[in-house]
Design a protein around this motif. Structure first.
Motif, PDB file in Angstrom:
ATOM      1  N   MET A  46       0.842  -1.206   0.000  1.00  0.00           N
ATOM      2  CA  MET A  46       0.000   0.000   0.000  1.00  0.00           C
ATOM      3  C   MET A  46       0.873   1.250   0.000  1.00  0.00           C
ATOM      4  O   MET A  46       1.826   1.375   0.744  1.00  0.00           O
ATOM      5  CB  MET A  46      -0.870  -0.010   1.244  1.00  0.00           C
ATOM      6  N   VAL A  47       0.487   2.149  -0.869  1.00  0.00           N
ATOM      7  CA  VAL A  47       1.216   3.401  -0.977  1.00  0.00           C
ATOM      8  C   VAL A  47       0.864   4.278   0.222  1.00  0.00           C
ATOM      9  O   VAL A  47      -0.114   4.038   0.920  1.00  0.00           O
ATOM     10  CB  VAL A  47       0.875   4.074  -2.314  1.00  0.00           C
ATOM     11  N   ASN A  48       1.639   5.291   0.463  1.00  0.00           N
ATOM     12  CA  ASN A  48       1.407   6.182   1.617  1.00  0.00           C
ATOM     13  C   ASN A  48       0.104   6.983   1.472  1.00  0.00           C
ATOM     14  O   ASN A  48      -0.565   6.931   0.453  1.00  0.00           O
ATOM     15  CB  ASN A  48       2.596   7.115   1.786  1.00  0.00           C
ATOM     16  N   SER A  49      -0.198   7.755   2.496  1.00  0.00           N
ATOM     17  CA  SER A  49      -1.492   8.443   2.527  1.00  0.00           C
ATOM     18  C   SER A  49      -1.411   9.883   2.029  1.00  0.00           C
ATOM     19  O   SER A  49      -2.356  10.649   2.206  1.00  0.00           O
ATOM     20  CB  SER A  49      -2.037   8.414   3.955  1.00  0.00           C
ATOM     21  N   ARG A  50      -0.292  10.228   1.390  1.00  0.00           N
ATOM     22  CA  ARG A  50      -0.134  11.622   0.975  1.00  0.00           C
ATOM     23  C   ARG A  50      -1.176  12.059  -0.042  1.00  0.00           C
ATOM     24  O   ARG A  50      -1.640  13.188  -0.029  1.00  0.00           O
ATOM     25  CB  ARG A  50       1.270  11.835   0.390  1.00  0.00           C
ATOM     26  N   PRO A  81       4.284   7.735  -7.059  1.00  0.00           N
ATOM     27  CA  PRO A  81       5.014   6.766  -7.867  1.00  0.00           C
ATOM     28  C   PRO A  81       4.216   6.359  -9.104  1.00  0.00           C
ATOM     29  O   PRO A  81       3.007   6.234  -9.053  1.00  0.00           O
ATOM     30  CB  PRO A  81       5.177   5.576  -6.922  1.00  0.00           C
ATOM     31  N   GLU A  82       4.910   6.181 -10.208  1.00  0.00           N
ATOM     32  CA  GLU A  82       4.257   5.783 -11.460  1.00  0.00           C
ATOM     33  C   GLU A  82       4.397   4.280 -11.659  1.00  0.00           C
ATOM     34  O   GLU A  82       3.873   3.705 -12.598  1.00  0.00           O
ATOM     35  CB  GLU A  82       4.891   6.506 -12.650  1.00  0.00           C
ATOM     36  N   GLN A  83       5.160   3.687 -10.819  1.00  0.00           N
ATOM     37  CA  GLN A  83       5.345   2.241 -10.843  1.00  0.00           C
ATOM     38  C   GLN A  83       4.707   1.749  -9.552  1.00  0.00           C
ATOM     39  O   GLN A  83       5.133   2.131  -8.470  1.00  0.00           O
ATOM     40  CB  GLN A  83       6.847   1.935 -10.863  1.00  0.00           C
ATOM     41  N   LEU A  84       3.676   0.943  -9.671  1.00  0.00           N
ATOM     42  CA  LEU A  84       2.974   0.535  -8.460  1.00  0.00           C
ATOM     43  C   LEU A  84       3.646  -0.622  -7.753  1.00  0.00           C
ATOM     44  O   LEU A  84       3.661  -0.709  -6.537  1.00  0.00           O
ATOM     45  CB  LEU A  84       1.545   0.161  -8.808  1.00  0.00           C
ATOM     46  N   VAL A 133       4.447  -0.371  -3.912  1.00  0.00           N
ATOM     47  CA  VAL A 133       4.202  -1.605  -3.183  1.00  0.00           C
ATOM     48  C   VAL A 133       5.479  -2.457  -3.214  1.00  0.00           C
ATOM     49  O   VAL A 133       6.382  -2.213  -4.011  1.00  0.00           O
ATOM     50  CB  VAL A 133       3.005  -2.345  -3.809  1.00  0.00           C
ATOM     51  N   ASN A 134       5.558  -3.438  -2.367  1.00  0.00           N
ATOM     52  CA  ASN A 134       6.746  -4.281  -2.284  1.00  0.00           C
ATOM     53  C   ASN A 134       6.952  -5.122  -3.552  1.00  0.00           C
ATOM     54  O   ASN A 134       6.133  -5.132  -4.453  1.00  0.00           O
ATOM     55  CB  ASN A 134       6.639  -5.189  -1.063  1.00  0.00           C
ATOM     56  N   SER A 135       8.044  -5.861  -3.587  1.00  0.00           N
ATOM     57  CA  SER A 135       8.399  -6.580  -4.813  1.00  0.00           C
ATOM     58  C   SER A 135       7.918  -8.034  -4.806  1.00  0.00           C
ATOM     59  O   SER A 135       8.329  -8.819  -5.646  1.00  0.00           O
ATOM     60  CB  SER A 135       9.915  -6.532  -5.004  1.00  0.00           C
ATOM     61  N   ARG A 136       7.064  -8.381  -3.873  1.00  0.00           N
ATOM     62  CA  ARG A 136       6.642  -9.783  -3.776  1.00  0.00           C
ATOM     63  C   ARG A 136       5.912 -10.269  -5.019  1.00  0.00           C
ATOM     64  O   ARG A 136       6.070 -11.420  -5.431  1.00  0.00           O
ATOM     65  CB  ARG A 136       5.731  -9.973  -2.554  1.00  0.00           C
ATOM     66  N   PHE A 137       5.110  -9.389  -5.577  1.00  0.00           N
ATOM     67  CA  PHE A 137       4.371  -9.783  -6.774  1.00  0.00           C
ATOM     68  C   PHE A 137       5.363 -10.124  -7.889  1.00  0.00           C
ATOM     69  O   PHE A 137       5.234 -11.161  -8.559  1.00  0.00           O
ATOM     70  CB  PHE A 137       3.449  -8.633  -7.190  1.00  0.00           C
ATOM     71  N   SER A 138       6.361  -9.291  -8.054  1.00  0.00           N
ATOM     72  CA  SER A 138       7.375  -9.548  -9.076  1.00  0.00           C
ATOM     73  C   SER A 138       8.114 -10.846  -8.808  1.00  0.00           C
ATOM     74  O   SER A 138       8.357 -11.646  -9.725  1.00  0.00           O
ATOM     75  CB  SER A 138       8.378  -8.386  -9.112  1.00  0.00           C
ATOM     76  N   PRO A 158      -2.299  -6.043  -1.508  1.00  0.00           N
ATOM     77  CA  PRO A 158      -3.288  -5.081  -1.017  1.00  0.00           C
ATOM     78  C   PRO A 158      -4.312  -4.732  -2.094  1.00  0.00           C
ATOM     79  O   PRO A 158      -3.979  -4.627  -3.263  1.00  0.00           O
ATOM     80  CB  PRO A 158      -2.444  -3.857  -0.658  1.00  0.00           C
ATOM     81  N   GLU A 159      -5.566  -4.590  -1.692  1.00  0.00           N
ATOM     82  CA  GLU A 159      -6.628  -4.245  -2.640  1.00  0.00           C
ATOM     83  C   GLU A 159      -6.894  -2.748  -2.599  1.00  0.00           C
ATOM     84  O   GLU A 159      -7.703  -2.222  -3.353  1.00  0.00           O
ATOM     85  CB  GLU A 159      -7.913  -4.984  -2.272  1.00  0.00           C
ATOM     86  N   GLN A 160      -6.263  -2.123  -1.673  1.00  0.00           N
ATOM     87  CA  GLN A 160      -6.380  -0.676  -1.556  1.00  0.00           C
ATOM     88  C   GLN A 160      -4.994  -0.135  -1.882  1.00  0.00           C
ATOM     89  O   GLN A 160      -4.024  -0.474  -1.194  1.00  0.00           O
ATOM     90  CB  GLN A 160      -6.769  -0.327  -0.118  1.00  0.00           C
ATOM     91  N   LEU A 161      -4.882   0.637  -2.936  1.00  0.00           N
ATOM     92  CA  LEU A 161      -3.551   1.074  -3.337  1.00  0.00           C
ATOM     93  C   LEU A 161      -3.059   2.269  -2.551  1.00  0.00           C
ATOM     94  O   LEU A 161      -1.887   2.397  -2.249  1.00  0.00           O
ATOM     95  CB  LEU A 161      -3.544   1.404  -4.827  1.00  0.00           C
ATOM     96  N   PHE A 162      -3.996   3.162  -2.228  1.00  0.00           N
ATOM     97  CA  PHE A 162      -3.590   4.362  -1.515  1.00  0.00           C
ATOM     98  C   PHE A 162      -4.122   4.309  -0.101  1.00  0.00           C
ATOM     99  O   PHE A 162      -5.289   3.991   0.122  1.00  0.00           O
ATOM    100  CB  PHE A 162      -4.123   5.603  -2.222  1.00  0.00           C
TER     101      PHE A 162
END
Lengths: 136, 136
Positions: free
Chosen positions: A1-5, A84-87, B2-7, B84-88
Motif C-alpha cells: 500500500m502506498v502512503n497516505s499523501r 510513484p508511477e510504478q505501483l 508496493v513491495n516486490s513480492r508480486f514480481s 493489497p486491494e487498496q492502493l492508496f
DNA sequence: CCTGTTGTAACCATTATAGTTACAGGTATA
DNA sequence: TATACCTGTAACTATAATGGTTACAACAGG
C-alpha cells in the motif's frame, strides 16, 4: 500500500475549495480536520504550491486554489505530489545468465505499465469537483 | 510503491513453468535467478502453495504448477500473495466535526475502488503464459 | 513590540521489507 | 544406517519509508 499523501492532498484541497472564511484556514485548522500535525500540512501545501495548484503568503492565514476544482483532475493532483508511477517494485539484478532472469525486468515493466495506464485513466476521469460533490 | 513480492512470485512461477529438469529446481537455484535468499524463495513458495498454485514435497527438489500457465491470470497470482486491494492509504480519523473530514474517507474509498477495479481488469487480462511468451 | 502565521530543517518513533541464521524433519543413496 | 541434500519455518536483524514532532527564522498586522 502506498502512503497516505494522496489522500491528505485531496483532503487539503477540498478544504481550501470549500472554506469561505480564509482567516480560518490556517495549517493548524487544516491539521485538525485531517487529524495530523500542522507541519505535515504545511509540508504538503509546499509541494502543492510548487506544483502550481495553489498560492499562499508567508505569515498570512489562508490559501487560494489556482485551478478551478472542475479543471483539477485527481491525476494532476497525483502528479503534483509526485506519486510513484510504478505501483509494484521489481526485484534488483535478477541473474542475467538465466533465461527468465535475463528478461523478467523488461517483461514486468511492460505488464506494470499497462496496469498503470489503466489507473491513470481512472484518475484522469475524476476531478476535485467530483470529490466536492460527494462530500455534500 | 508496493513491495516486490508480486514480481518475485511471477519470477518464481515462470521458472517453475519453464524448467524441465526438476532436480535442478531447488530454492537455492531459484534464489540465484531472482537474486535473493533461498529462504525468501521458500517463504514465497509456501504462500503460493497454500493458495493452491503449486505443490512441493519436503526434502525433494522440484516444484509443480497446479494450474496451466494459460489459465493462471496475474490477478490470481496477486490474490494468492494477498496483495493489497487498496492502493492508496487513507489517513486515520479525520475530524467528524468538519464537513470535509466527516465524509472524506467514504469518498476516497469510492475513488480508490474505481481505480482498483481498473487495475484488476488489467491483471485479469494477462496470464502467466503471456509472461512466458515475452520471456522468449 | 507582540501575536499569530508560514516555511523549513532536523530529528525521532514506528513500521514494513527483505535478508539472514538456525534448525527440525523429510528423502535418497551409497 | 550414515551421509548429503533438500524443504519448511521460526526468529532475529539491518535498512528504509513514513509520518509525527520540535525548533526556529521570517513575515504580517494591530
Amino acid at each position: 500500500m502506498v502512503n497516505s499523501r494522496f489522500s491528505v492532498a485531496i483532503h487539503i484541497l477540498s478544504l481550501i475549495a470549500t472554506t469561505s472564511d480564509k482567516s480560518q484556514l490556517t495549517s493548524e485548522y487544516i491539521a485538525g480536520s485531517v487529524n495530523t500535525n500542522p507541519v505535515v500540512v504545511r509540508r504538503m501545501i509546499g509541494v502543492l504550491k510548487k506544483a502550481g495548484l495553489l498560492t499562499s503568503q508567508s505569515g498570512i492565514a489562508g490559501y487560494d486554489l489556482l485551478v478551478e476544482p472542475k479543471d483539477l483532475t485527481l491525476l494532476a493532483i497525483y502528479h503534483a505530489i509526485d506519486g510513484p508511477e510504478q505501483l509494484f517494485a521489481i526485484h534488483d539484478e535478477p541473474n542475467p545468465a538465466c533465461t527468465v532472469g535475463r528478461k523478467i525486468q523488461r517483461t514486468l515493466e511492460g505488464v506494470y505499465t499497462s496496469v498503470w495506464h489503466a489507473m491513470e485513466e481512472q484518475l484522469h476521469a475524476q476531478t476535485l469537483q467530483d470529490v466536492l460533490d460527494q462530500l455534500r
